[in-house]
Design a protein around this motif. Structure first.
Motif, short mmCIF file in Angstrom:
data_model
loop_
_atom_site.label_atom_id
_atom_site.label_comp_id
_atom_site.label_asym_id
_atom_site.label_seq_id
_atom_site.Cartn_x
_atom_site.Cartn_y
_atom_site.Cartn_z
N LEU A 84 2.09 12.98 3.10
CA LEU A 84 1.29 13.85 3.97
C LEU A 84 0.87 15.08 3.17
CD1 LEU A 84 0.28 14.61 6.90
CD2 LEU A 84 2.39 15.96 7.08
N LEU A 85 -0.44 15.37 3.16
CA LEU A 85 -0.95 16.57 2.49
C LEU A 85 -1.43 17.59 3.52
CD1 LEU A 85 -3.25 15.11 -0.37
CD2 LEU A 85 -0.76 15.37 -0.36
N VAL B 226 7.31 10.53 7.77
CA VAL B 226 6.65 10.87 6.50
C VAL B 226 7.69 10.81 5.39
CG1 VAL B 226 5.42 12.65 5.21
CG2 VAL B 226 4.98 12.40 7.65
N ARG B 227 7.30 10.18 4.26
CA ARG B 227 8.27 10.03 3.15
C ARG B 227 8.17 11.17 2.14
NH1 ARG B 227 7.05 4.56 0.39
NH2 ARG B 227 9.00 4.97 -0.69
N TYR B 228 6.95 11.60 1.83
CA TYR B 228 6.74 12.65 0.82
C TYR B 228 5.66 13.63 1.29
CZ TYR B 228 9.28 9.60 -2.45
OH TYR B 228 10.23 8.82 -3.07
N PHE B 229 5.69 14.83 0.69
CA PHE B 229 4.75 15.88 1.12
C PHE B 229 4.00 16.46 -0.07
CE2 PHE B 229 8.22 15.59 4.11
CZ PHE B 229 7.55 15.56 5.32
N MET C 97 0.81 -1.23 0.00
CA MET C 97 0.00 0.00 0.00
C MET C 97 0.83 1.27 0.00
SD MET C 97 -2.55 -0.65 3.12
CE MET C 97 -4.00 -1.66 2.94
N ILE C 98 0.27 2.29 -0.61
CA ILE C 98 0.78 3.65 -0.41
C ILE C 98 -0.31 4.37 0.37
CG2 ILE C 98 1.42 5.80 -1.57
CD1 ILE C 98 2.43 3.75 -3.83
N ILE C 99 0.04 4.83 1.57
CA ILE C 99 -0.95 5.46 2.44
C ILE C 99 -0.67 6.96 2.50
CG2 ILE C 99 -1.88 5.60 4.78
CD1 ILE C 99 -1.22 2.66 5.15
N GLN C 100 -1.72 7.70 2.17
CA GLN C 100 -1.64 9.17 2.21
C GLN C 100 -2.62 9.66 3.27
OE1 GLN C 100 -1.55 11.71 -1.51
NE2 GLN C 100 -3.72 11.84 -1.06
N THR C 101 -2.21 10.62 4.07
CA THR C 101 -3.18 11.26 4.96
C THR C 101 -2.97 12.77 4.94
OG1 THR C 101 -4.35 11.11 7.06
CG2 THR C 101 -1.95 11.12 7.18
#
Ligand SMILES: NC(=O)c1ccc[n+]([C@@H]2O[C@H](COP(=O)([O-])OP(=O)(O)OC[C@H]3O[C@@H](n4cnc5c(N)ncnc54)[C@H](OP(=O)(O)O)[C@@H]3O)[C@@H](O)[C@H]2O)c1
Length: 306
Positions: free
Chosen positions: A115-116, A142-145, A75-79
């Motif tokens: 993370l957004l 967090v890996r990316y923003f 999975m790629i999980i974004q929150t």
């Protein structure tokens, strides 16, 4: 399933992704079945926010991960963070870090892939946001923003102080709610569609390799709900139906295919909680609308061309 490579990253993400805003009132067994179906269909991208169901959406998703720890690597999980529901927007370092720590606990994961920032905070100090991002990245949390609902200059300002690329802007987009496309088509005209509420965000993101995600891809508006089978959108539904028969898919698939047809490589975040509807959304991958069909759907939604 087909996949996009998110520019500026090594992430390969399914063209269709699942938004988890509406899972909050489902049982754990229902969420388990939905998430399992997604993975079986090749959907590897899951969108969350700290506020969905006041944390309940992340909590339930975390329970599914506890049941199936093997799912995490698939999975790629974004929150998202930054909205304090009904109160304010909050991009302070303290709030961002606290929100991420709480999301990690609820989701039952060690790190969040993306993370957004959920919706612009008028009181945002971009230097403070940059510091929060740095602390989260260096702690491996967090890996990316990325951002959501942000204008070009809001992104540019953040990017000036953020040591990592802003890789995503999540924006509302459906055939009916197509503001980010309308102003470009109606440029230089006096009609309301020429009014650019989003300040050229579509082309800005394309130019700067920021992937656009489409939230609420089947919604007309908060008050009307989905335009599929909605009496306010009869001409649109007639054309959706005609194309659905031609391509041997559902109206839902055609509506999602309208978003996929745009060359900006936009990722629809579908919010269904029904496995049957999910399958209809995925069928959009099989459809490649002609340019004429794309414009016909645009007009059938009630808009004009100059
Ligand atoms: N960044 C932001 O500001 C923001 C704001 C809102 C949402 N989001 C994200 O976007 C995701 C999607 O938003 P959304 O839930 O409004 O998206 P959506 O996919 O446009 O709508 C899903 C809703 O439409 C219903 N629906 C009715 N007919 C349908 C059909 N034929 N096929 C599929 N669904 C149908 C679904 O019901 P069933 O469950 O019965 O299928 C569900 O309630 C959210 O989960 C969230 O992750 C982001």
């Amino acid at each position: 399933m087909e996949y996009y490579q998110i520019p500026q990253t090594n992430l390969s993400v399914s063209k269709i992704s699942l938004g988890c805003m509406r899972i909050a009132n489902k049982t754990i067994d229902e969420v388990d079945a939905l998430v399992t179906a997604c993975l079986e269909y090749g959907i590897n991208f899951f969108d969350h926010a700290d506020i969905y169901g006041k944390g309940q959406s992340e909590q339930l998703f975390g329970e599914v991960l506890k049941r199936h720890p093997e799912y995490r690597n698939k999975m790629i999980i974004q929150t998202k963070c930054g909205i304090v529901s009904g109160c304010r927007y909050d991009f302070s370092k303290e709030h961002i870090i606290q929100s991420v720590n709480e999301s990690l606990n609820r989701l039952h994961v060690d790190s969040i892939d993306i993370l957004l920032l959920h919706r612009p905070d008028a009181l945002c100090d971009p230097m403070e946001v940059g510091q929060a991002f740095k602390e989260l990245y260096e702690a491996g949390k967090v890996r990316y923003f990325g951002v959501s609902n942000h204008t070009p200059y809001q992104i540019k300002l953040l990017q000036k102080y953020c040591p990592y690329p802003i890789i995503i802007n999540q924006l509302q987009l459906s055939i009916v709610h197509s503001n980010i496309i309308d102003a470009g088509i109606h440029m230089n005209m006096k009609e309301p569609l020429a009014f650019d509420t989003d300040m050229g965000i579509l082309d800005y993101c394309r130019y700067n390799d920021i992937m656009i995600q489409a939230w609420s891809p089947l919604q007309a508006s908060w008050t009307e709900g989905s335009f599929i089978d909605h009496p306010n959108y009869e001409p649109l539904n007639q054309l959706l139906n005609q194309l659905a028969c031609e391509y041997k898919v559902s109206k839902t698939a055609i509506a999602i295919a309208w978003i996929l047809r745009h060359p900006a490589h936009i990722q629809p975040i579908v919010g269904t909680t029904s496995i049957a509807h999910l399958k209809e959304c995925i069928d959009a991958i099989k459809v490649h609308l002609t340019s004429q069909q794309w414009y016909d759907l645009y007009k059938a939604s009630g808009k004009t061309l100059p």
